[in-house]
Design an enzyme around this catalytic site. Structure first.
Site, short mmCIF file in Angstrom:
data_model
loop_
_atom_site.label_atom_id
_atom_site.label_comp_id
_atom_site.label_asym_id
_atom_site.label_seq_id
_atom_site.Cartn_x
_atom_site.Cartn_y
_atom_site.Cartn_z
N VAL A 113 0.86 -1.17 0.00
CA VAL A 113 0.00 0.00 0.00
C VAL A 113 0.90 1.22 0.00
CG1 VAL A 113 -0.20 0.18 2.52
CG2 VAL A 113 -2.02 1.10 1.06
N CYS A 114 0.42 2.28 -0.63
CA CYS A 114 1.16 3.54 -0.67
C CYS A 114 2.54 3.32 -1.29
CB CYS A 114 1.22 4.13 0.74
SG CYS A 114 1.45 5.91 0.81
N GLU A 115 3.58 3.91 -0.70
CA GLU A 115 4.92 3.79 -1.28
C GLU A 115 5.57 2.43 -1.02
OE1 GLU A 115 4.01 5.99 1.17
OE2 GLU A 115 5.25 7.79 1.02
#
Length: 232
Positions: A113-115
């Site tokens: 998730v995300c970076e």
């Protein structure tokens, strides 16, 4: 005598600077799955390079349940994002990347998730896959030549057994989708109800994504990733 249930194990590797919601949202979602899923027991592990206190981006203290060396084989590998400086440091951490590579070989799902997508990409685990990440990092993720970043800002993208999520809160949607894929829609709906996750945000906004990498130093880090040899 009741038949002993197999254990379905989900691991979240954590590191200094990690985004708290990237960890907490799936952790709670998957633990709710464990309460609703009769077929198997669910174990959600926080995994650290060492078993010492880890400080999130906003200084929340988290203690890993186990270490990279002692972690059992995971059914789901969930990789969270972090503060950019912490992320870049971890992208060059061979112990971290080798853990991702080892676990991905037999994991049923390899996710971020995300970076966290940058860590999977640094380990070569997103090559040939369609992916997404936090809107502010999309231009940077495109610097990995073998990774196909999809257009727009979807909450998550499924590509084979790889699932990547957008920014931070996207992990809630992504984790619920994963619960459905693992344990079925009925269990996922039970989890959604228990969490009362029926969002009605007070604001709506339009996200404008820059085609360029706007994170200072990230291009240099990705170039360094391509040249490093982690030995495994």
């Amino acid at each position: 005598m009741a038949k002993k249930r197999d254990t379905f194990t989900i691991g979240i590797p954590i590191y200094d600077g990690v985004d708290l919601l990237d960890v907490a949202a799936p952790y709670e979602t998957f633990n709710w799955m464990g309460q609703a899923w009769a077929e198997k027991k669910t174990s959600v592990l926080l995994v650290g390079q060492k078993k010492k206190v880890i400080k999130s981006r906003d200084k929340f203290h988290i203690v890993p349940d186990t270490t990279f060396k002692k972690c059992p084989q995971l059914d789901v590998l969930w990789v969270p994002g972090a503060d950019p400086q912490a992320l870049e440091k971890t992208m060059l951490n061979c112990a971290f990347l080798n853990f991702l590579k080892k676990q991905s070989q037999k994991a049923r799902y390899v996710t971020s998730v995300c970076e966290g997508a940058f860590l999977l990409a640094s380990a070569g685990l997103l090559d040939g896959h369609q992916v997404t990440t936090h809107w502010a990092f999309i231009g940077c993720l495109k610097l990995f030549p073998e990774v196909e970043v999809v257009d727009g800002t979807p909450r998550y993208v499924i590509s084979g057994n790889r699932i990547t999520g957008g920014g931070i809160s996207s992990g809630l949607d992504e984790a619920l989708q994963l619960v459905s894929m693992i344990a079925g829609e009925q269990v996922a709906q039970s989890v959604q109800l228990n969490m009362q996750y029926f969002p009605e945000p007070p604001f709506t906004q339009t996200i404008t994504v820059s085609p360029d990498c706007t994170i200072k130093g990230m291009a240099k880090t990705i170039k360094a990733v391509s040249k490093q040899n982690c030995g495994k």
